[in-house]
Design a protein around this motif. Sequence first.
Motif, PDB file in Angstrom:
ATOM      1  N   HIS A   1       8.801   0.115  19.432  1.00 63.21           N
ATOM      2  CA  HIS A   1       9.859   1.098  19.191  1.00 63.21           C
ATOM      3  C   HIS A   1       9.788   1.570  17.750  1.00 63.21           C
ATOM      4  CE1 HIS A   1      14.127   2.353  18.395  1.00 63.21           C
ATOM      5  NE2 HIS A   1      13.901   2.966  19.531  1.00 63.21           N
ATOM      6  N   ILE A   2      10.016   2.847  17.530  1.00 59.64           N
ATOM      7  CA  ILE A   2      10.102   3.411  16.183  1.00 59.64           C
ATOM      8  C   ILE A   2      11.400   4.182  16.090  1.00 59.64           C
ATOM      9  CG2 ILE A   2       9.075   4.956  14.478  1.00 59.64           C
ATOM     10  CD1 ILE A   2       6.351   4.386  15.695  1.00 59.64           C
ATOM     11  N   ASP A   3      12.252   3.796  15.154  1.00 57.83           N
ATOM     12  CA  ASP A   3      13.561   4.445  15.045  1.00 57.83           C
ATOM     13  C   ASP A   3      13.703   5.194  13.723  1.00 57.83           C
ATOM     14  OD1 ASP A   3      14.034   2.488  13.106  1.00 57.83           O
ATOM     15  OD2 ASP A   3      15.201   1.227  14.462  1.00 57.83           O
ATOM     16  N   ALA A   4      14.794   5.919  13.621  1.00 62.27           N
ATOM     17  CA  ALA A   4      15.035   6.758  12.445  1.00 62.27           C
ATOM     18  C   ALA A   4      15.169   5.928  11.177  1.00 62.27           C
ATOM     19  CB  ALA A   4      16.272   7.617  12.669  1.00 62.27           C
ATOM     20  N   ALA A   5      15.816   4.774  11.282  1.00 65.47           N
ATOM     21  CA  ALA A   5      16.026   3.938  10.101  1.00 65.47           C
ATOM     22  C   ALA A   5      14.697   3.500   9.492  1.00 65.47           C
ATOM     23  CB  ALA A   5      16.866   2.715  10.473  1.00 65.47           C
ATOM     24  N   HIS A   6      13.732   3.185  10.332  1.00 64.42           N
ATOM     25  CA  HIS A   6      12.415   2.781   9.822  1.00 64.42           C
ATOM     26  C   HIS A   6      11.729   3.947   9.116  1.00 64.42           C
ATOM     27  CE1 HIS A   6       8.417   1.162   9.538  1.00 64.42           C
ATOM     28  NE2 HIS A   6       7.951   2.161  10.252  1.00 64.42           N
ATOM     29  N   ILE A   7      11.761   5.124   9.715  1.00 63.97           N
ATOM     30  CA  ILE A   7      11.130   6.288   9.104  1.00 63.97           C
ATOM     31  C   ILE A   7      11.794   6.621   7.763  1.00 63.97           C
ATOM     32  CG2 ILE A   7      10.678   8.756   9.359  1.00 63.97           C
ATOM     33  CD1 ILE A   7       8.931   6.994  11.129  1.00 63.97           C
ATOM     34  N   GLN A   8      13.115   6.517   7.703  1.00 64.08           N
ATOM     35  CA  GLN A   8      13.825   6.803   6.455  1.00 64.08           C
ATOM     36  C   GLN A   8      13.440   5.818   5.359  1.00 64.08           C
ATOM     37  OE1 GLN A   8      17.760   6.674   8.140  1.00 64.08           O
ATOM     38  NE2 GLN A   8      17.909   8.912   8.304  1.00 64.08           N
ATOM     39  N   SER A   9      13.244   4.554   5.744  1.00 69.97           N
ATOM     40  CA  SER A   9      12.853   3.565   4.739  1.00 69.97           C
ATOM     41  C   SER A   9      11.465   3.868   4.177  1.00 69.97           C
ATOM     42  CB  SER A   9      12.887   2.158   5.346  1.00 69.97           C
ATOM     43  OG  SER A   9      11.865   1.990   6.326  1.00 69.97           O
ATOM     44  N   ILE A  10      10.565   4.354   5.027  1.00 69.04           N
ATOM     45  CA  ILE A  10       9.226   4.732   4.560  1.00 69.04           C
ATOM     46  C   ILE A  10       9.302   5.966   3.668  1.00 69.04           C
ATOM     47  CG2 ILE A  10       6.982   5.605   5.308  1.00 69.04           C
ATOM     48  CD1 ILE A  10       7.219   3.910   7.773  1.00 69.04           C
TER      49      ILE A  10
ATOM     50  N   PRO B   1       3.196  16.736   2.525  1.00 72.20           N
ATOM     51  CA  PRO B   1       3.667  15.562   3.252  1.00 72.20           C
ATOM     52  C   PRO B   1       2.575  14.906   4.082  1.00 72.20           C
ATOM     53  CG  PRO B   1       5.195  17.392   3.521  1.00 72.20           C
ATOM     54  CD  PRO B   1       3.995  17.929   2.823  1.00 72.20           C
ATOM     55  N   CYS B   2       1.649  15.717   4.618  1.00 73.06           N
ATOM     56  CA  CYS B   2       0.648  15.153   5.522  1.00 73.06           C
ATOM     57  C   CYS B   2      -0.415  14.357   4.788  1.00 73.06           C
ATOM     58  CB  CYS B   2      -0.001  16.245   6.364  1.00 73.06           C
ATOM     59  SG  CYS B   2      -0.860  17.491   5.399  1.00 73.06           S
ATOM     60  N   ASN B   3      -0.293  14.212   3.447  1.00 75.91           N
ATOM     61  CA  ASN B   3      -1.238  13.385   2.720  1.00 75.91           C
ATOM     62  C   ASN B   3      -0.929  11.904   2.864  1.00 75.91           C
ATOM     63  OD1 ASN B   3      -2.589  15.578   1.866  1.00 75.91           O
ATOM     64  ND2 ASN B   3      -1.802  15.592  -0.220  1.00 75.91           N
ATOM     65  N   THR B   4       0.172  11.562   3.531  1.00 76.61           N
ATOM     66  CA  THR B   4       0.549  10.168   3.715  1.00 76.61           C
ATOM     67  C   THR B   4       0.743   9.894   5.189  1.00 76.61           C
ATOM     68  OG1 THR B   4       2.880  10.728   3.421  1.00 76.61           O
ATOM     69  CG2 THR B   4       1.670  10.042   1.470  1.00 76.61           C
ATOM     70  N   ALA B   5       0.456   8.668   5.594  1.00 80.51           N
ATOM     71  CA  ALA B   5       0.583   8.303   7.006  1.00 80.51           C
ATOM     72  C   ALA B   5       1.093   6.881   7.131  1.00 80.51           C
ATOM     73  CB  ALA B   5      -0.761   8.431   7.725  1.00 80.51           C
ATOM     74  N   SER B   6       1.696   6.570   8.272  1.00 80.36           N
ATOM     75  CA  SER B   6       2.242   5.242   8.512  1.00 80.36           C
ATOM     76  C   SER B   6       2.027   4.841   9.961  1.00 80.36           C
ATOM     77  CB  SER B   6       3.741   5.217   8.195  1.00 80.36           C
ATOM     78  OG  SER B   6       4.308   3.989   8.603  1.00 80.36           O
ATOM     79  N   THR B   7       1.738   3.567  10.196  1.00 79.18           N
ATOM     80  CA  THR B   7       1.632   3.053  11.558  1.00 79.18           C
ATOM     81  C   THR B   7       2.670   1.975  11.819  1.00 79.18           C
ATOM     82  OG1 THR B   7       0.064   1.327  10.897  1.00 79.18           O
ATOM     83  CG2 THR B   7      -0.852   3.438  11.584  1.00 79.18           C
TER      84      THR B   7
ATOM     85  N   LEU C   1       7.661   6.522  -0.005  1.00 78.83           N
ATOM     86  CA  LEU C   1       6.610   7.515  -0.206  1.00 78.83           C
ATOM     87  C   LEU C   1       7.086   8.753  -0.956  1.00 78.83           C
ATOM     88  CD1 LEU C   1       4.893   7.413   3.310  1.00 78.83           C
ATOM     89  CD2 LEU C   1       4.098   6.347   1.200  1.00 78.83           C
ATOM     90  N   ARG C   2       8.409   8.945  -0.983  1.00 78.30           N
ATOM     91  CA  ARG C   2       9.028  10.105  -1.648  1.00 78.30           C
ATOM     92  C   ARG C   2       8.644  11.418  -0.971  1.00 78.30           C
ATOM     93  NH1 ARG C   2       7.626  10.280  -7.654  1.00 78.30           N
ATOM     94  NH2 ARG C   2       5.526   9.833  -6.853  1.00 78.30           N
ATOM     95  N   ARG C   3       8.468  11.376   0.320  1.00 77.47           N
ATOM     96  CA  ARG C   3       8.147  12.556   1.114  1.00 77.47           C
ATOM     97  C   ARG C   3       8.201  12.156   2.586  1.00 77.47           C
ATOM     98  NH1 ARG C   3       3.635  13.408  -2.155  1.00 77.47           N
ATOM     99  NH2 ARG C   3       4.468  11.587  -3.239  1.00 77.47           N
TER     100      ARG C   3
ATOM    101  N   VAL D   1       0.836  -1.197   0.000  1.00 74.86           N
ATOM    102  CA  VAL D   1       0.000   0.000   0.000  1.00 74.86           C
ATOM    103  C   VAL D   1       0.868   1.244   0.000  1.00 74.86           C
ATOM    104  CG1 VAL D   1      -1.685   1.320   1.306  1.00 74.86           C
ATOM    105  CG2 VAL D   1      -1.920  -1.161   1.121  1.00 74.86           C
ATOM    106  N   GLN D   2       1.886   1.275   0.858  1.00 76.12           N
ATOM    107  CA  GLN D   2       2.758   2.439   0.914  1.00 76.12           C
ATOM    108  C   GLN D   2       3.492   2.646  -0.405  1.00 76.12           C
ATOM    109  OE1 GLN D   2       5.206   1.538   4.278  1.00 76.12           O
ATOM    110  NE2 GLN D   2       3.717   2.311   5.769  1.00 76.12           N
ATOM    111  N   TYR D   3       3.900   1.554  -1.062  1.00 87.66           N
ATOM    112  CA  TYR D   3       4.588   1.683  -2.344  1.00 87.66           C
ATOM    113  C   TYR D   3       3.651   2.278  -3.390  1.00 87.66           C
ATOM    114  CZ  TYR D   3       7.035   0.470  -6.631  1.00 87.66           C
ATOM    115  OH  TYR D   3       7.646   0.533  -7.847  1.00 87.66           O
ATOM    116  N   SER D   4       2.406   1.808  -3.413  1.00 82.93           N
ATOM    117  CA  SER D   4       1.445   2.330  -4.382  1.00 82.93           C
ATOM    118  C   SER D   4       1.182   3.810  -4.156  1.00 82.93           C
ATOM    119  CB  SER D   4       0.121   1.549  -4.286  1.00 82.93           C
ATOM    120  OG  SER D   4       0.318   0.197  -4.632  1.00 82.93           O
ATOM    121  N   VAL D   5       1.045   4.207  -2.871  1.00 84.53           N
ATOM    122  CA  VAL D   5       0.831   5.616  -2.559  1.00 84.53           C
ATOM    123  C   VAL D   5       2.018   6.442  -3.017  1.00 84.53           C
ATOM    124  CG1 VAL D   5       0.602   7.299  -0.693  1.00 84.53           C
ATOM    125  CG2 VAL D   5      -0.722   5.182  -0.635  1.00 84.53           C
ATOM    126  N   GLY D   6       3.221   5.949  -2.736  1.00 82.52           N
ATOM    127  CA  GLY D   6       4.427   6.696  -3.104  1.00 82.52           C
ATOM    128  C   GLY D   6       4.583   6.864  -4.600  1.00 82.52           C
TER     129      GLY D   6
END
Length: 276
Positions: A30-39, A16-22, A43-45, A2-7
């Motif tokens: 835990h949520i770390d920087a590496a995970h956010i960077q991968s998203i 940027p706020c048109n996309t969200a992740s859980t 998403l390209r944003r 789903v995230q790939y299709s949105v991106g």
Amino acid sequence: AVQYSVGQKARSDAEPCNTASTRPDIISLHIDAAHIQSISRVLRRKPLLWDNLVANDYDLRRVYCGPYAHRDNEIRDLIAGVLLNPNNEFAANFVPIMTLGEFASHANYSAVQAYETAITKWVPSFRAAEGAQGPTRDDVKLLADSFYLPHELGERGRALLACVTSVVRGASDRAEDAEKLSRICDDIVRLFDRITRMQERDLMFALFPYIWELREESDLLRPFCAWLARGQPRGARFHPETNHLVHTYRGGLVASLQQLVKMHPDGTFSPSEEEQ
């Protein structure tokens, strides 16, 4: 997927706020920087983080009064913002929301320090009706420590669990732990009594079901653990003198179903009667 299709399909100039992740999990420990960077790469944003840390709509026996925690401070610069999915009970969200604000505004955010500060600021909400004794800061801390976060207990919640575990498993110092447990149970009873005398009834009713269940368990555990600590023959059973009666205590269809299936720490299940 789903995230790939949105991106791929979203406009490159979209906000940027048109996309969200859980993710990584629906309720992430835990949520770390590496995970956010991968998203962000997909998403390209910058993603807008939808965080279910204190959402309790999936388990109506739990409420979360702990701090916004286990999210790396570095993710603040990598996201478009945070949408914190709250407890169903609006009045129970004081500490999570206040500490989220601290997380958003302080580069050196400390969940422990923010939690202690939020507890202090929450105490005035617990003022008692005229002529009654309301909860103290120590009482409010016990409340929040007992109903902390999905993956962990607060300090005093851990202490309660440790005492019961020690006695039930027959540790060498279980008599001492039974005494500690008795004092914690006194604190729980006092908390319950003071909560019921609060002037702010919306807050009282939001917390009442959870504190009532905690008190009911403590009323059983105190005499049960004292009985165990005196030493009992193998196979002995405790007969409570309180109102913990068959069918009315821990009763109902759901409780009966849960007693049939044991959940293990690794997330697997087995028949409860199976030898472990």
